[in-house]
Scaffold this active site. Sequence first.
Site, PDB file in Angstrom:
ATOM      1  N   GLY A  96     -44.333  20.185  -1.301  1.00  0.00           N
ATOM      2  CA  GLY A  96     -43.377  21.122  -1.270  1.00  0.00           C
ATOM      3  C   GLY A  96     -43.772  22.325  -0.249  1.00  0.00           C
ATOM      4  O   GLY A  96     -44.890  22.172   0.400  1.00  0.00           O
ATOM      5  N   ILE A 156     -48.925   9.891 -16.213  1.00  0.00           N
ATOM      6  CA  ILE A 156     -49.894   9.388 -15.054  1.00  0.00           C
ATOM      7  C   ILE A 156     -51.204   9.545 -15.775  1.00  0.00           C
ATOM      8  O   ILE A 156     -51.821  10.831 -16.324  1.00  0.00           O
ATOM      9  CB  ILE A 156     -49.394   9.877 -14.058  1.00  0.00           C
ATOM     10  CG1 ILE A 156     -50.248   9.134 -12.643  1.00  0.00           C
ATOM     11  CG2 ILE A 156     -49.369  11.556 -13.424  1.00  0.00           C
ATOM     12  CD1 ILE A 156     -50.204   9.716 -11.397  1.00  0.00           C
ATOM     13  N   GLY A 214     -51.580  17.298 -21.111  1.00  0.00           N
ATOM     14  CA  GLY A 214     -52.086  16.358 -21.698  1.00  0.00           C
ATOM     15  C   GLY A 214     -53.420  15.600 -20.903  1.00  0.00           C
ATOM     16  O   GLY A 214     -54.362  15.396 -21.248  1.00  0.00           O
ATOM     17  N   TYR A 260     -33.516  26.403 -15.203  1.00  0.00           N
ATOM     18  CA  TYR A 260     -34.701  26.690 -14.391  1.00  0.00           C
ATOM     19  C   TYR A 260     -35.776  27.894 -15.437  1.00  0.00           C
ATOM     20  O   TYR A 260     -36.719  27.713 -15.378  1.00  0.00           O
ATOM     21  CB  TYR A 260     -34.466  27.165 -13.121  1.00  0.00           C
ATOM     22  CG  TYR A 260     -35.655  27.693 -12.328  1.00  0.00           C
ATOM     23  CD1 TYR A 260     -36.468  26.673 -11.687  1.00  0.00           C
ATOM     24  CD2 TYR A 260     -36.018  28.947 -11.918  1.00  0.00           C
ATOM     25  CE1 TYR A 260     -37.315  26.842 -10.963  1.00  0.00           C
ATOM     26  CE2 TYR A 260     -36.914  29.242 -10.784  1.00  0.00           C
ATOM     27  CZ  TYR A 260     -37.588  28.268 -10.491  1.00  0.00           C
ATOM     28  OH  TYR A 260     -38.967  28.710  -9.727  1.00  0.00           O
ATOM     29  N   THR A 312     -40.949  33.810  -2.456  1.00  0.00           N
ATOM     30  CA  THR A 312     -42.051  33.870  -1.333  1.00  0.00           C
ATOM     31  C   THR A 312     -41.537  32.997  -0.331  1.00  0.00           C
ATOM     32  O   THR A 312     -40.621  32.077  -0.485  1.00  0.00           O
ATOM     33  CB  THR A 312     -43.293  32.987  -1.892  1.00  0.00           C
ATOM     34  OG1 THR A 312     -43.847  33.888  -3.088  1.00  0.00           O
ATOM     35  CG2 THR A 312     -44.377  32.869  -0.819  1.00  0.00           C
TER      36      THR A 312
END
Length: 325
Positions: A14, A65, A104, A147, A177
Amino acid sequence: MAEIKRILVTGGAGFLGSHICERLVQDGHDVICLDNFFTSQKSNVAHLLGLSNFELIRHDVTLPIFLEVDEIYHMACPAAPGHYQFNPIKTIKTSVMGSINLLGMAKRCGAKILLASTSEIYGDPEVHPQPESYRGNVNPIGPRACYDEGKRAAETLFMDYHRMNRVNIRIVRIFNTYGPRMHPYDGRVVSNFIRQALTGNDITIFGDGQQTRAFCYRDDLVEGIIRMMNGADQFIGPVNIGNPGEFSIRELAELVIELTGAKAKLIERPLPADDPTRRRPDIRLAKQELDWQPTISLREGLVKTIEWFKSVDLSHYRPPTPNYV
Ligand code: NAD
Ligand code: UDP
């Protein structure tokens, strides 16, 4: 030589994530960039592909993951109102389930983890400027809540993993930003105004344009975030990182017109629901604890951002959702 760390950057393709990856790669660390490319594209990190200390994984943070890392910059989340409201349930899942999965991982690996939180957790603030101690004024059932409340819940999760499992955390509240590599169709005010000015379109002011924001240039922001990650373990935040220079949206539009030399007209569009009336960070804590403050003025930052927008081919960018004006 400084210690080489294995560092995961979620949302690493991003706008902000790609600059953090770049900085960490330059500093010699082993960087794993993880992204599902919802609001970004590979071109943001294409220049890093092929370097021996950079790796790119397509993955969605709402799914578990397993990686072995020393530090995690948790940046993954759509950040522009139009895009985070496109699939609000997915947005809140990204903040909540994404944070649980990454916390985690941090717990299992003993890794330090930083959350990219937001000034949106202050909602439409009744206290001005906003210090970290202000608890905010968020509408929990409005269109921005997916959000705002998602990030508030993420902050709660970070604090609870810290208190309960001693995970080494950092929380940064980022204020608006901007800079090179913003998605030209992300629908945020700086990218919209510059794109509109450069393509000969009218500039869309939502409401009367008297609402304010304080705009931070990306280099200042990245420096603040890296200082926070590397700072003392006793200072976990939350800390505001932003530029206290406050401008109305109309002033921003006039500055963009002046700097681009565009002939654009300002046109008013309806003000979106729950759009905060004013926003400005109180950055005393960042100055005191991180010796950090922004160095780049809005005018200077806009000049660099406009140069970047002129240098890219807009046809190479796919709008993430239809909500960019
Ligand atoms: P961005 O949209 O450019 O970056 C977000 C990245 O996260 C994108 O690459 C996107 O594809 C990725 N992403 C989204 N959902 C994902 C998922 N489920 N799994 C994996 N990747 C996912 O926006 P940005 O401005 O770079 O924002 C980065 C972070 O900083 C966000 O968490 C945002 O909330 C926070 N933040 C940014 C600002 C700002 O003004 N730029 C202000 C406050 C907070
Ligand atoms: N805004 C605007 N025109 C646009 C896009 C945004 O006037 O084309 C306004 C918006 O209503 C808000 C401010 O600019 O008051 C900042 O919007 P942005 O989406 O960049 O960020 P946020 O509201 O999340 O701070």
